[in-house]
Write an enzyme that holds these catalytic residues in place. Structure first.
Site, mmCIF file in Angstrom:
data_model
loop_
_atom_site.group_PDB
_atom_site.id
_atom_site.type_symbol
_atom_site.label_atom_id
_atom_site.label_comp_id
_atom_site.label_asym_id
_atom_site.label_seq_id
_atom_site.Cartn_x
_atom_site.Cartn_y
_atom_site.Cartn_z
ATOM 1 N NE ARG A 32 33.694 -128.559 -14.326
ATOM 2 C CZ ARG A 32 33.517 -129.503 -15.253
ATOM 3 N NH1 ARG A 32 34.519 -129.909 -15.997
ATOM 4 N NH2 ARG A 32 32.322 -130.035 -15.445
ATOM 5 C CG HIS A 78 33.820 -129.616 -5.690
ATOM 6 N ND1 HIS A 78 33.287 -128.529 -6.355
ATOM 7 C CD2 HIS A 78 34.813 -130.081 -6.483
ATOM 8 C CE1 HIS A 78 33.938 -128.337 -7.486
ATOM 9 N NE2 HIS A 78 34.861 -129.276 -7.593
ATOM 10 C CE1 TYR A 122 52.875 -140.980 3.059
ATOM 11 C CE2 TYR A 122 52.714 -140.257 0.759
ATOM 12 C CZ TYR A 122 52.892 -141.257 1.694
ATOM 13 O OH TYR A 122 53.098 -142.545 1.280
#
Length: 748
Positions: A32, A78, A122
């Site tokens: 990680r 993931h 967006y």
């Protein structure tokens, strides 16, 4: 009915906890938080880039919604929160955070001043050309191992075949369990030159590598001002880099000047730009400088531009040094070059990072050319078969016409079996029995189209065969000779540098420590006010004189002091907090002020104020301390003249606390009142003068379960009355006794 047998394992709980925690810590470290030294990527970055590659979101194709990329990455590779994937995607697209952006973002991806990116629904993104060609270019050539994803339904690369030391080019930041990494970005061209230098001479030192890598190259530019420390940092993998913003001076009409900050330290990114502006404003408000007339942030997409308008006769150099000292215009970047190398976290030197990358490059290049060689040898086998077939094409046609099925023809071509095939002449059968094509050659012959028998096509086939033989020789040479492989890698690196290299943005130099002359403050008398909510302020002495009655009625602490003095706050936990008077805002009488918690280490939720006074007054007095368990002492005020912001003002026994702190300068007697209703009055002389670190002496003998509630100081012949059981009680009536006695219980 059979009973199910349970398998109970007896072990220490601490062992289970230890093993579980170590497993968790290693998972965070490896899977990680830390980048792999080979490709310089954390798993979330690697998976995101690979997913974009798989989705076909290439640099020369249309952008795709980030929500699509994030969702696909989360579903396939993931299985963590979408915010962690999107945050990683955003950072890879921000040119002010990365040495080279890996993702081409379209839409609002945040700003250098700390504005966040728009929601993923967006924004759109696609791979950068650099990422596609340098990071993902050879994935189809079996250059890295593919491993199963979390649910074993997909395959993902264990590492990307990155051709440059991305961990140096883009740097890395990450916090794991018990360790953190912080690697600054570097210039791509310089890093490529250092890799080439190492490949020519692997005994090269860090000093030798630094002839190519001058130092970090931050996307925000600025200056590194401790050049001499860089070698030690690169040799050890840890240290501190001192950064400064770039400052220019512009002359205005009338002899005035303005100071322009055009580049900022990398550590000032985001909200710290706003903090810098506030710090400069604070210097002006607190009169630390009177040279700055106006501050404006004129930064735009074109770059940073923070403008400080100055007075006419300003000493610009002294003011700049003050900004370096008092604000984040000069800051430090902590380097800790920690990365996952050979499956475990390791702090690496500059040379070790390049060593690991070159070893990885050679491994990737070996696998690439082995794959290419296998393909060319397979191609050669088929080409040789077709060329050989052209020479005996009439025989092959005869075999085809005399056979019943494809398998019969194939068996004849490969093994020379002629049974069941009708030949026109015996010689043809004899020739057919001598055929020895391979399985692949036979398949290619059967799939061959008739137009391939045209003369020009045969010539083209022979030309292709020559090209294949040339490639095989070249690939074998690359695989067998270190120098040949090094030359291929060097050629690739030169191409990458030529296409993607850029000029250095950060200057590397040695600079003197910033020294400035602080203008001596004009010493004046001011009035300190603190209300019952702990808001402090200073007001002009004349303003105090005009509002004297209101000042005393509305505030818990009111006293005159010098603006160069310190304010001392004693608390029930035995601490003394100091605040410079100059740090307290000088305002109008009706202005609110600033909370004491904001200007000192005092915590109103954990401790209670007992005494507030200026240090100038305290130094001339003795201070009386009285605790809940009746310990008391006098301390000379000079002991409290210290530089630390918070000190232990006295020593306290366990579970004890102060109930009284006050000036003992004019007192002659002290009265102690216990929770059980006992009063004891005795002379000041009976209390010992002691050091800050002493416990003191016992003031009153307390009954079991009793404790002191109040202490009162009495002057010469003054009357001192208190409210006791809702009635007025004069402390002067308490019989004068001796210290360390029980006292009396008044009848009221």
């Amino acid at each position: 009915m059979e009973t199910k047998q349970e398998n109970v394992i007896r072990t220490d709980y601490s062992e289970i906890m230890q093993k579980s925690y170590i497993d968790y810590a290693m998972s965070v470290i490896i899977s990680r938080a830390l980048p792999d030294v080979r490709d310089g990527l954390k798993p979330v970055q690697r998976r995101t880039l690979y997913d974009m590659y798989e989705l076909g979101i290439r640099y020369d194709r249309p952008y795709r919604k980030c929500a699509r990329i994030v969702g696909d990455t989360m579903g396939k590779y993931h299985p963590h929160g979408d915010s962690s994937i999107y945050d990683a995607l955003v950072v890879m697209a921000q040119d002010f955070k990365k040495g080279r952006t890996l993702v081409d973002g379209h839409g609002n991806f945040g700003s250098i001043e700390g504005d966040g990116a728009a929601a993923m629904r967006y924004t759109e993104a696609r791979l950068e050309k650099l990422t596609q060609e340098v990071f993902l270019g050879d994935l189809d050539k079996n250059v890295v191992d593919f491993v199963p994803n979390f649910d074993e339904t997909e395959k993902e690369p264990s590492v990307l075949p990155v051709k440059i030391p991305n961990i140096l080019v883009n740097g890395a930041e990450g916090i794991a369990v018990g360790m953190a990494t912080s690697i600054p970005p570097h210039n791509l061209g310089e890093v490529v030159d250092a890799v080439k230098a190492y490949m020519k001479d692997n005994t090269i030192s860090v000093k030798g590598l630094m002839r190519y890598i001058k130092g970090p190259d931050f996307p925000t530019g600025g200056l590194v001002v401790n050049k001499d420390d860089l070698r030690k940092i690169y040799e050890s993998g840890t240290g501190k880099i001192r950064l400064r913003g770039r400052v220019e001076i512009e002359k205005l009409k009338g002899g005035r000047k303005q100071l322009i900050i055009t580049e900022i330290p990398y550590t000032m990114l985001g909200a710290n730009i706003g903090k810098f502006l506030n710090d400069v404003a604070s210097l002006v408000e607190t009169k630390k400088t009177t040279d700055i007339v106006d501050i404006s942030n004129q930064s735009s997409k074109e770059g940073i531009r923070i403008v400080l308008e100055l007075k006419k006769d300003t000493d610009v150099e002294n003011l700049t040094n003050m900004l370096y000292k008092k604000t984040r215009l000069e800051d430090t970047f902590g380097v800790n070059m920690l990365a996952v190398a050979d499956g475990r976290p390791e702090t690496l030197s500059l040379k070790q990072i390049i060593e690991h990358h070159v070893e990885f490059l050679f491994d990737v290049t070996t696998r690439k050319y082995r794959t290419l060689l296998d393909k060319e040898q397979e191609k050669r086998e088929i080409q040789e078969g077709l060329i050989k077939a052209c020479d005996v094409i009439d025989l092959i046609i005869e075999i085809l016409r005399g056979s019943k099925n494809r398998e019969q023809v194939k068996k004849c071509l490969v093994e020379g079996v002629t049974e069941g095939i009708r030949f026109r002449i015996k010689a043809s059968e004899k020739a057919a029995s001598k055929l020895k094509f391979t399985e692949k050659q036979a398949g290619a012959i059967l799939d061959m189209r008739l137009y391939k028998l045209i003369g020009l096509e045969i010539e083209a086939l022979q030309a292709d065969y020559q090209e294949t033989m040339k490639n095989i020789a070249e690939y074998k040479d690359i695989l067998d000779n270190y120098d040949s492989m090094a030359e291929v890698i060097t050629r690739e690196l030169d191409g990458i540098k030529k296409e993607y290299g850029s000029k250095r943005r950060t200057s590397i130099e040695n600079a003197e420590e910033a020294v400035y002359e602080e203008k001596k403050m004009e010493e004046t008398e001011v009035c300190f006010l603190m209300d019952r909510f702990g808001y402090m302020k200073l007001i002009d002495k004349n303003a105090y004189e005009r509002n004297k009655e209101a000042a005393h009625n509305e505030n818990r602490c009111v006293f005159l002091c010098m603006n160069t003095d310190k304010i001392c706050i004693f608390t029930d936990k035995g601490k003394m907090h100091t605040i410079k008077a100059v740090d307290i805002p000088l305002v109008r009488f009706r202005d609110k002020g600033t909370p004491v918690d904001n200007l000192s280490n005092y915590d109103s939720s954990q401790e209670q104020m007992l005494y507030v006074a200026p240090l100038g007054q305290i130094k001339q007095d003795q201070i009386l301390f009285v605790t809940k368990t009746s310990m008391c002492k006098l301390v000379d005020g000079a002991e409290f003249d210290v530089t630390k912001r918070t000190i232990a003002s006295t020593k306290l026994a366990e579970d004890d606390e102060l109930i009284f702190v006050g000036s003992a300068g004019e007192m002659e007697q002290v009265v102690f009142q216990s929770n059980g209703g006992y009063f004891l009055r005795f002379l000041k002389q009976e209390i010992s003068t002691a050091k800050r670190a002493a416990l003191g002496v016992r003031g009153m003998k307390l009954a079991d379960g009793d404790h002191l509630e109040h202490a009162y100081l009495l002057g010469g012949h003054q009357e001192y009355a208190i409210s006791y059981h809702d009635k007025e009680y004069s402390l002067n009536k308490v019989r004068l006794g001796k210290r360390d006695t029980k006292g009396i219980k008044p009848r009221i």
